[in-house]
Structure formats: structure tokens, C-alpha cells
Design a protein around this motif. Sequence first.
Motif, PDB file in Angstrom:
ATOM      1  N   PRO A  69      12.690   2.057  -3.132  1.00  0.00           N
ATOM      2  CA  PRO A  69      12.766   1.126  -4.427  1.00  0.00           C
ATOM      3  C   PRO A  69      11.468   0.380  -4.787  1.00  0.00           C
ATOM      4  CG  PRO A  69      14.532   0.836  -2.920  1.00  0.00           C
ATOM      5  CD  PRO A  69      13.796   1.565  -2.263  1.00  0.00           C
ATOM      6  N   GLY A  70      10.642   0.276  -3.721  1.00  0.00           N
ATOM      7  CA  GLY A  70       9.330  -0.203  -4.325  1.00  0.00           C
ATOM      8  C   GLY A  70       8.536   0.686  -4.895  1.00  0.00           C
ATOM      9  N   VAL A  71       8.780   1.853  -4.602  1.00  0.00           N
ATOM     10  CA  VAL A  71       7.794   2.938  -5.396  1.00  0.00           C
ATOM     11  C   VAL A  71       8.560   3.075  -6.834  1.00  0.00           C
ATOM     12  CG1 VAL A  71       7.225   5.605  -5.373  1.00  0.00           C
ATOM     13  CG2 VAL A  71       7.432   4.416  -3.322  1.00  0.00           C
ATOM     14  N   ARG A  72       9.885   3.103  -6.830  1.00  0.00           N
ATOM     15  CA  ARG A  72      10.320   3.205  -8.273  1.00  0.00           C
ATOM     16  C   ARG A  72      10.163   2.126  -9.114  1.00  0.00           C
ATOM     17  NH1 ARG A  72      14.642   4.703  -4.742  1.00  0.00           N
ATOM     18  NH2 ARG A  72      15.019   7.197  -4.706  1.00  0.00           N
ATOM     19  N   VAL A  95       0.945  -1.202   0.018  1.00  0.00           N
ATOM     20  CA  VAL A  95       0.088   0.093   0.062  1.00  0.00           C
ATOM     21  C   VAL A  95       0.932   1.376   0.008  1.00  0.00           C
ATOM     22  CG1 VAL A  95      -1.624   1.496   1.322  1.00  0.00           C
ATOM     23  CG2 VAL A  95      -1.978  -0.967   1.096  1.00  0.00           C
ATOM     24  N   THR A  96       1.955   1.332   0.758  1.00  0.00           N
ATOM     25  CA  THR A  96       2.915   2.383   0.756  1.00  0.00           C
ATOM     26  C   THR A  96       3.340   2.698  -0.583  1.00  0.00           C
ATOM     27  OG1 THR A  96       3.338   1.884   3.016  1.00  0.00           O
ATOM     28  CG2 THR A  96       4.825   3.426   2.055  1.00  0.00           C
ATOM     29  N   TRP A  97       4.057   1.277  -1.131  1.00  0.00           N
ATOM     30  CA  TRP A  97       4.408   1.548  -2.532  1.00  0.00           C
ATOM     31  C   TRP A  97       3.551   2.352  -3.548  1.00  0.00           C
ATOM     32  CZ3 TRP A  97       6.405  -4.049  -2.578  1.00  0.00           C
ATOM     33  CH2 TRP A  97       7.799  -4.102  -1.725  1.00  0.00           C
ATOM     34  N   LEU A  98       2.260   1.619  -3.700  1.00  0.00           N
ATOM     35  CA  LEU A  98       1.366   2.220  -4.247  1.00  0.00           C
ATOM     36  C   LEU A  98       0.932   3.916  -4.037  1.00  0.00           C
ATOM     37  CD1 LEU A  98      -0.588   1.853  -6.817  1.00  0.00           C
ATOM     38  CD2 LEU A  98      -2.253   1.220  -4.947  1.00  0.00           C
ATOM     39  N   ALA A  99       0.946   4.074  -2.933  1.00  0.00           N
ATOM     40  CA  ALA A  99       0.596   5.453  -2.565  1.00  0.00           C
ATOM     41  C   ALA A  99       1.694   6.429  -2.839  1.00  0.00           C
ATOM     42  CB  ALA A  99       0.541   5.716  -1.036  1.00  0.00           C
TER      43      ALA A  99
END
Length: 416
Positions: free
Chosen positions: A400-403, A113-117
Motif C-alpha cells: 500500500p505504501g508503494v501504491r 525508503v522501501t516505499w520509494l524504491a
Amino acid sequence: MTSPAARTALDLTADLPLPALEDLYRDLHRHPELSSREHRTAAALADRFRTAGFDTVTGVGGTGVVGVLLNGDGPTVLLRADMDALPVVEKTGLSYASEKSGVMHACGHDLHVTWLAGAADALAAGRDTWNGTLLVLGQPAEETGEGAAAMVNDHLYQRFPVPDVLLAQHAAPGPAGLYAHSPGLIMSASTDVDIVVHGVGGHGSRPEATVDPVVTAAYIVTRLQTVVAREVAARESAVLTVGRIEAGTRHNIIPSEAYIALNLRTQSAEVRERMLAAIRRIVAGECAAAGCPREPTVTVGGSFPVTVNDIDTDRRVAAVHGEVFGAGTVLDFGPVMGSEDFPFLAEDGIPYAYWFVTSTPADVWEAAGAESGGDLMEQLAAVPSNHSPHFAPDLGTVGPGVRTLVSGALEMLSVR
């Protein structure tokens, strides 16, 4: 030469608000919610989507959240994160450990959820760099296998633009900083089976007047261990797990029924059907041998499909991840026996790519390496895995998970 998608992704994520994203992750971890009860999580994610500029709808398929950002002509790309936690007692000792008794984010969905946000924020802020339509989706009830289908059944693709491609990722054990892609099959199917053995109950002092379902269930459990070993070809992968066996109420009462719960992991429909046939045959045979008064009840319950990446889509995403993160960071360790309900979102054959982000903290990984004597597989088995009460992803994977999501999305959108 770096591709336009990789260059743009690096630009859009150069100044991520990491402290705020880490705070979001800690908050989600402190407040886990079980499948189909993700009200607080959904509200937090919806608020982030709205603030970023997405047209946002909640309550899709129960507690699902969908955000839509229309940004000119171009492909439609959907990014998905699952939101639910597990009925696990947390034992991580983290300062931000779960505050809800018996419930824990033991699978990393709080990180998803944090990555997607973060990705939604970055892509919305950088909308002048791409064209197309972006859908961001917070999915409930992945752990029970119900959430993706519930959203589709709630007219997901009648109410929102139909995507050209789906993208999703999952936190996994392994030294933080690796991105695992498998073109084609990446995750297995899962099938639950419930068995009821019908005996004849009675007093423990007079077993001759009973048909003991406990003894029969024990023979069934033992014999089931031969299904994979002797009825599935060595070239095939399969797992049969006896997850629950339950019977009786008192020491001196022989019960009239015994219950067995199984889970199967398979990578082809043929192997699944062969295993189900073997289970039915073994259960019926043992009950007949014991003289049970009626045939056993065998019920095939909930199931997850195989997860099969579209080869071209996955290779494109893997390539851009290699550009963003550098040589040696992208690997293919082949299909795993875990399961996902993500493919239910791929209605009518929508292509998708699904990958893993390794998330074990460096100190935990190194300690496991010292204990394993350098054997990689033993080292991997020694670190806390998903669903463990000790599962605690490295906070350093937030950025990195956001990237990964941003670069994957830009590879599929039209970059200017």
C-alpha cells in the motif's frame, strides 16, 4: 467513475514484487544508520534507482541520493523518502531486529525508503502510461532537521530539474490501512532551547557558601510548566518539553552550573515567540531570585518549520488515494504536534502534499483495544509510536505504501 490516475496506479502496482520489497525492508531495518551517516542505505537506494533506469547522483547534501527520469513534456514531480535511523536500543524482538548496537529504525524511515524504491520501479516500468519528469529523492538527516536544507544548499535545484510539486509520506501508529490527509497545516514547528544556569559551586557541607544551580534549575523546570497552561490561549496548540536536565559530578559537590534542554512545539510564529519570551523571563527571574552571580545563558537552537500542505494538491492526492484504496480509508485527523524538515525542500513556495500511512499490525491494535476498553484515543496511545523501541510497522503496509506514492505521482503527472 475511477480517474485515469487511479486506474493506471492500480495497473502499475497489480504485480508488485512484494517478497523482494519486504526483503529490502528487513535488510534496511537490520542495518540502521544515524543521521548524515546513511552510506549503506544511500548506496542501496541508488542501486535501485539506476537499475530502474533513473539517472542517479549520490552525495547530494552529504549522503543524499537523487534519481531523474525524463519522460517527455509534462509536469515535474518529486517523491521524497528520508533515510536516517535513531539512537534507540531496539526492543521489538523481531527476527530482523537491528544488528547495530544502540541504533534502530524507530521512526519508519526504512519503510519510507522501501516505499520509494518500489514506486520508482513501478513508475519507471510503466513510463509508457505517463508524461513528465520524475525525481526520486533519498534524504539524509531528517531526525536532526539538517538533511533537506543541506540538499538544497548543495544546489539541488540548480543541478536537477525544479519540481512543480513535492510529495512525501510517513508511517504512523494506527490500524494499518488508513491514509491521513490534512489540507493546510498538518505538522507543527519544533524549536530547541538550551539553558545554562550559572551558580557558585562548593562543598555539600557548606551550602551557605554557594549558589546552588541545581535548586534554581528545579524551580525553572517547575515554573516552565505554566508557560503553556497560563500563557498560551486555549484555542492554540503548543507543547513544552524538558528533555534534559544535567548538573554535578559527585554526591557531595554543589556544581557551578546546571544545564536544561527544552523542546517547543508550536503551530504559529506568534505562539513560538510568546513562549520564547516567557522562557527567557522565567529563567532570568529564577536566577535573579537565587542570587546567581551572572545572568543565565539561553540559546535558541535548531528548529523545524511548520508543514503546511498546499490545499489543492493535498485534496487531489487524497481523492486519488480514496479511489485506489476505497471508501473510508482516507481521513483527516487534523494537524499533529510532530515536526518535519520536508518543507525546506519547498524552495520558493513549491506546493507539496504530505500524508500519513497508518502501520500498526492488526494483532497489536486489537490487543490495545482490549486493554483500552474501546476508547479510541486510549487505544492509539497504547500502541508503540514513532521513536519507541517497540515500534514495528506491519509488513503488510509495504505494498500500500508503494501504491500511495505511485497514485499520488500519477495524479500530478500527465497520464496518457
